[in-house]
Design an enzyme around this catalytic site. Sequence first.
Site, PDB file in Angstrom:
ATOM      1  N   THR A 336       0.824  -1.198  -0.056  1.00 18.97           N
ATOM      2  CA  THR A 336      -0.126   0.014   0.065  1.00 18.97           C
ATOM      3  C   THR A 336       0.749   1.211  -0.078  1.00 18.97           C
ATOM      4  OG1 THR A 336      -0.188  -0.470   2.349  1.00 18.97           O
ATOM      5  CG2 THR A 336      -1.975  -1.100   0.993  1.00 18.97           C
ATOM      6  N   ASP A 337       0.186   2.403  -0.029  1.00 22.84           N
ATOM      7  CA  ASP A 337       0.744   3.808  -0.124  1.00 22.84           C
ATOM      8  C   ASP A 337       0.784   4.499   1.130  1.00 22.84           C
ATOM      9  OD1 ASP A 337       1.129   3.346  -3.041  1.00 22.84           O
ATOM     10  OD2 ASP A 337      -0.999   3.849  -3.412  1.00 22.84           O
ATOM     11  N   SER A 362       1.131   8.661   4.936  1.00 30.31           N
ATOM     12  CA  SER A 362       0.666   8.726   3.652  1.00 30.31           C
ATOM     13  C   SER A 362       1.716   9.021   2.688  1.00 30.31           C
ATOM     14  CB  SER A 362      -0.509   9.830   3.308  1.00 30.31           C
ATOM     15  OG  SER A 362      -0.754   9.813   2.265  1.00 30.31           O
ATOM     16  N   ARG A 363       2.061   7.995   1.651  1.00 29.60           N
ATOM     17  CA  ARG A 363       3.153   8.159   1.050  1.00 29.60           C
ATOM     18  C   ARG A 363       2.904   9.089  -0.250  1.00 29.60           C
ATOM     19  NH1 ARG A 363       3.632   2.503   2.059  1.00 29.60           N
ATOM     20  NH2 ARG A 363       4.913   2.335   3.984  1.00 29.60           N
ATOM     21  N   VAL A 364       1.565   9.502  -0.427  1.00 27.65           N
ATOM     22  CA  VAL A 364       1.241  10.607  -1.249  1.00 27.65           C
ATOM     23  C   VAL A 364       1.477  11.994  -0.723  1.00 27.65           C
ATOM     24  CG1 VAL A 364      -0.731  11.472  -2.805  1.00 27.65           C
ATOM     25  CG2 VAL A 364      -0.431   9.065  -2.337  1.00 27.65           C
TER      26      VAL A 364
END
Length: 501
Positions: A336-337, A362-364
């Site tokens: 997951t991101d 959150s990698r975004v």
Amino acid sequence: MSTNYIIENLKREIDNFSSQIKAEKIGHVLEVFDGIAKVSGLSLIKSSEMVTFPNGEIGVALNLEEDTIGVIILDDFSKIKEGDEVKATGKILEVPVSDNIIGRVVNALGVEIDGKGTIKADKTYPIEKVAPGVITRLSVSEPVSTGVKVIDSIIPIGRGQRELIIGDRQTGKTAIAIDTILNQKGQNMICVYVSIGQKDSKLRKIQTRLEKGGTMAYTIIVSAGSSEPAPLSYIAPYTGVSIAEYFMDQGKDVLIIYDDLSKHAIAYREISLLLRRPPGREAFPGDVFYLHSRLLERACRRNKEYGGGSITALPIVETQAGDVTAYIPTNVISITDGQIFLETDLFYKGIRPAVNVGLSVSRVGSNAQIKAMKKVAGTLKLDLAQYRELEAFSQFGSDLDNATKQQLERGKRAVEVLKQPQYAPMVVERQVVVLYALVKGYMDDISIDKIKEFEEGLINYTENNAKKFYKEVLETKTWSEKSEEELKKAIGDFKNNFLKS
């Protein structure tokens, strides 16, 4: 009747006769047990191909061995007996899809189970599909507003992202997912909720809650209950994502929730062990990582050339005693991101949603936030990080300088503001106003027990006295200096009245 007439009729019948030869691949059941059938004689069958049994039961070929195949049975296996004929259909397992499915509750095979009549579907989608390639994808930049302040401000989720919700049982994982669905009202988002191995009573509560909130108008529930066979729990998430893909192919945005993938992995482990596949770590089969990666990779945001649309996935994973290093949690974290980590200690302290901001990520990042939220959330993250660090020190020493005391007080208020009751998602404009008041220090001299009261009053007052600010955030996603002045004045006026009263 003359003989000639009969002969003429017979000749005509013979001329019109055409024989159709139909070839069928047929095998036989060697043994059947616990929802699994060992079948011989189907040497040309494909993996995941559907087979049918004499009483109309459906099975799926999962194990392809040298002289037998292992079939998982998706219906009542008690009617199947040794020696029964098994027919190969030549079709990979597929589910019916149509716009009529919105607002309905279906089982893992896409068949309605809500008693509201048959769903008319003119199309079917295979449950297994290769995920969209890199060229077809677009980077995540549009937010999915969850209505949960701590998530929208610190761990933002974007359209096309896969954000894991992880934590022990009874920490509010499903509550966050349901709040997110409730908050999609008017956001042009179709929601798919996949219930895997849950109690029927829990699912009924969720359905009632969604109906009460008027959200079933854009929601589909896919259910594989705990009383149903393990093969149905295994295919349920794939059915859910196939339904989501049907809407994505129309250029729509879809939110899909898998509740939860721990039970999905356990169902797959059960099937694999019955099929005599070799067990690995924690008795899971070797391909359990691929089980989830091929599912979650189907969530993406497609570019306009490839039809647009997106699938945002919120998988849920249950941990045992907060252990995120177990096999399934580490697998899903790596796919997951980012993850939202819910902690039991915070939950029992009354900090709900019990999100551990330090372990959640959150990698975004702020790419999935509107500009207005970015402006207030940057300093909020810093305030919370400093508060956590100083909180540990403050337990040992009482002599703290004023700057440290101020940071601690700001942190306490931040924690209080980020608390939120269940089923009460907040729209992003209101979140921006509340967090603006917090980070700009307007709440520093409000006592902790009055913060919630202050917050509610502030929203009501500013909605009437800072209309320009709300309108600007809603339309342009940011604010100008002029509307900021209006907001400052409104907050100042409200605070004076609040302190006087």
